[in-house]
Design an enzyme around this catalytic site. Structure first.
Site, PDB file in Angstrom:
ATOM      1  N   ASP A   1      -3.879   2.562  -2.302  1.00  0.00           N
ATOM      2  CA  ASP A   1      -4.521   3.217  -3.608  1.00  0.00           C
ATOM      3  C   ASP A   1      -4.614   2.252  -5.000  1.00  0.00           C
ATOM      4  O   ASP A   1      -3.889   1.359  -5.115  1.00  0.00           O
ATOM      5  CB  ASP A   1      -3.528   4.569  -4.014  1.00  0.00           C
ATOM      6  CG  ASP A   1      -4.436   5.453  -4.585  1.00  0.00           C
ATOM      7  OD1 ASP A   1      -5.693   5.527  -4.346  1.00  0.00           O
ATOM      8  OD2 ASP A   1      -3.963   6.273  -5.639  1.00  0.00           O
TER       9      ASP A   1
ATOM     10  N   GLY B   1      -7.152  12.334  -9.269  1.00  0.00           N
ATOM     11  CA  GLY B   1      -6.533  13.039 -10.590  1.00  0.00           C
ATOM     12  C   GLY B   1      -6.415  14.567  -9.947  1.00  0.00           C
ATOM     13  O   GLY B   1      -6.754  15.705 -10.597  1.00  0.00           O
TER      14      GLY B   1
ATOM     15  N   VAL C   1      -3.405  13.283  -4.869  1.00  0.00           N
ATOM     16  CA  VAL C   1      -2.602  13.905  -5.543  1.00  0.00           C
ATOM     17  C   VAL C   1      -1.138  13.049  -5.737  1.00  0.00           C
ATOM     18  O   VAL C   1      -0.629  12.710  -4.743  1.00  0.00           O
ATOM     19  CB  VAL C   1      -1.928  15.281  -4.925  1.00  0.00           C
ATOM     20  CG1 VAL C   1      -0.856  15.921  -5.708  1.00  0.00           C
ATOM     21  CG2 VAL C   1      -3.154  16.105  -4.612  1.00  0.00           C
TER      22      VAL C   1
HETATM   23  P1  13P Z   1      -2.619  12.538 -10.121  1.00  0.00           P
HETATM   24  O1  13P Z   1      -1.718  11.675 -10.738  1.00  0.00           O
HETATM   25  O2  13P Z   1      -3.542  13.163 -11.292  1.00  0.00           O
HETATM   26  O3  13P Z   1      -2.369  13.485  -9.216  1.00  0.00           O
HETATM   27  O4  13P Z   1      -3.888  11.775  -9.393  1.00  0.00           O
HETATM   28  C1  13P Z   1      -3.663  10.859  -8.336  1.00  0.00           C
HETATM   29  C2  13P Z   1      -4.688  10.106  -8.082  1.00  0.00           C
HETATM   30  O5  13P Z   1      -5.946   9.992  -8.147  1.00  0.00           O
HETATM   31  C3  13P Z   1      -4.211   8.629  -7.352  1.00  0.00           C
HETATM   32  O6  13P Z   1      -5.463   7.878  -6.895  1.00  0.00           O
END
Ligand code: 13P
Length: 291
Positions: free
Chosen positions: A82, A216, A238
């Site tokens: 990620d 997000g 998440v």
């Molecule tokens: P959150 O931390 O708000 O759940 O977002 C996760 C995310 O988008 C990771 O790429």
């Protein structure tokens, strides 16, 4: 054998009007919890690591555990890197056996974002069946080492989005639409649902080609999630909610049993709690029973 890339399970999700949950983990107990929850729900799932935990635990270790879990699971499981801003580390993770890579060059100027993203796409496609996620515009908040002030977060321009996807060849695409990493500061975050719908229509209106990612996830109200699903979100990320669950569960467990010294029991409590969170997300994303 259920080792898959993100594109293949998201194509199915986009066609079937549901989304695949993508859960950021920072240790192996959480990784097991995510897979167990998805198996219980018979849902396709994406395990994600951001760069810091990937380097801390080691990409080979993560891939070895991922492969062991995925091969034993009767559902498709993807391992995704990620928000990686380093081209070289993207390539190393592709070599190690991650099945989806996100090159995040979204803070670069547009042409440089295209150049870096395309370099990773070309590399991953030459290595094998590895899909690539790119991002245009910026998501507010903090994820791993990347910080974006909310007032700096720029939403993706739909025409540029189409050009970006075409020129880079990304398999899955994350347009910034106002969602933010971390906990939302308001109960009603300002999300541009129509922008997602418009980009989805322009990209996938004539048949699904490039499924869309929503970043997000933590704190999004349930009716927002439903609307984002309708607008074409096929992967929801998440992270913060899992981190909070890990820390809050550990803290509560230890507070109640200050004289017990049995780490396995803390792990079991954390695993249980994470399984519950992931299961709830799978229900909200309507992916239960889809694997
Ligand atoms: P959150 O931390 O708000 O759940 O977002 C996760 C995310 O988008 C990771 O790429």
């Amino acid at each position: 054998m259920s080792i898959v890339n993100a594109r293949d399970i998201m194509m199915e999700a986009a066609k079937g009007n549901y989304a695949v949950g993508a859960f950021n983990i920072t240790d192996l107990v959480q990784m097991e919890a995510v897979v167990e929850a998805a198996v219980e729900k018979r849902a396709p799932v994406i395990i994600q690591t951001s760069v810091k935990p990937s380097k801390f635990l080691g990409r080979q270790v993560l891939v070895a555990v991922y492969r062991t879990l995925a091969e034993a699971a009767p559902i498709p499981v993807c391992l995704h890197l990620d928000h990686c801003t380093e081209i070289d580390y993207c390539k190393k993770c592709a070599d190690a056996g991650y099945t989806n890579i996100m090159i995040d060059a979204s803070k670069q100027v547009y042409e440089e974002n295209i150049r870096q993203t395309k370099e990773v796409v070309d590399y991953c496609h030459s290595v094998g069946n590895i899909s690539v996620e790119g991002e245009l515009g910026t998501v507010g908040g903090v994820e791993d080492q990347i910080k974006v002030a909310e007032d700096e977060a720029a939403l993706a321009n739909p025409d540029q989005a189409i050009e970006f996807v075409e020129r880079t060849g990304v398999d899955i695409f994350a347009p910034a639409i106002g969602t933010a990493h971390g906990v939302y500061k308001t109960k009603n975050p300002k999300i541009d649902f129509e922008r997602l719908g418009q980009i989805n229509q322009m990209l996938n209106g004539g048949g699904i080609k490039t499924p869309l990612v929503v970043h997000g996830g933590t704190g999004l109200p349930e009716d927002y999630i439903k609307r984002l699903l309708e607008m074409g979100g096929a992967k929801f990320n998440v992270s913060t909610e899992l981190k909070h669950t890990l820390i809050d569960t550990t803290y509560a467990y230890i507070s109640e049993r200050r004289d017990e010294y049995d780490p396995g029991k803390i792990d079991a409590a954390v695993k249980d709690a994470i399984r519950g969170v992931v299961g709830h997300w799978i229900d909200m994303l309507q992916s239960a029973g889809k694997a």
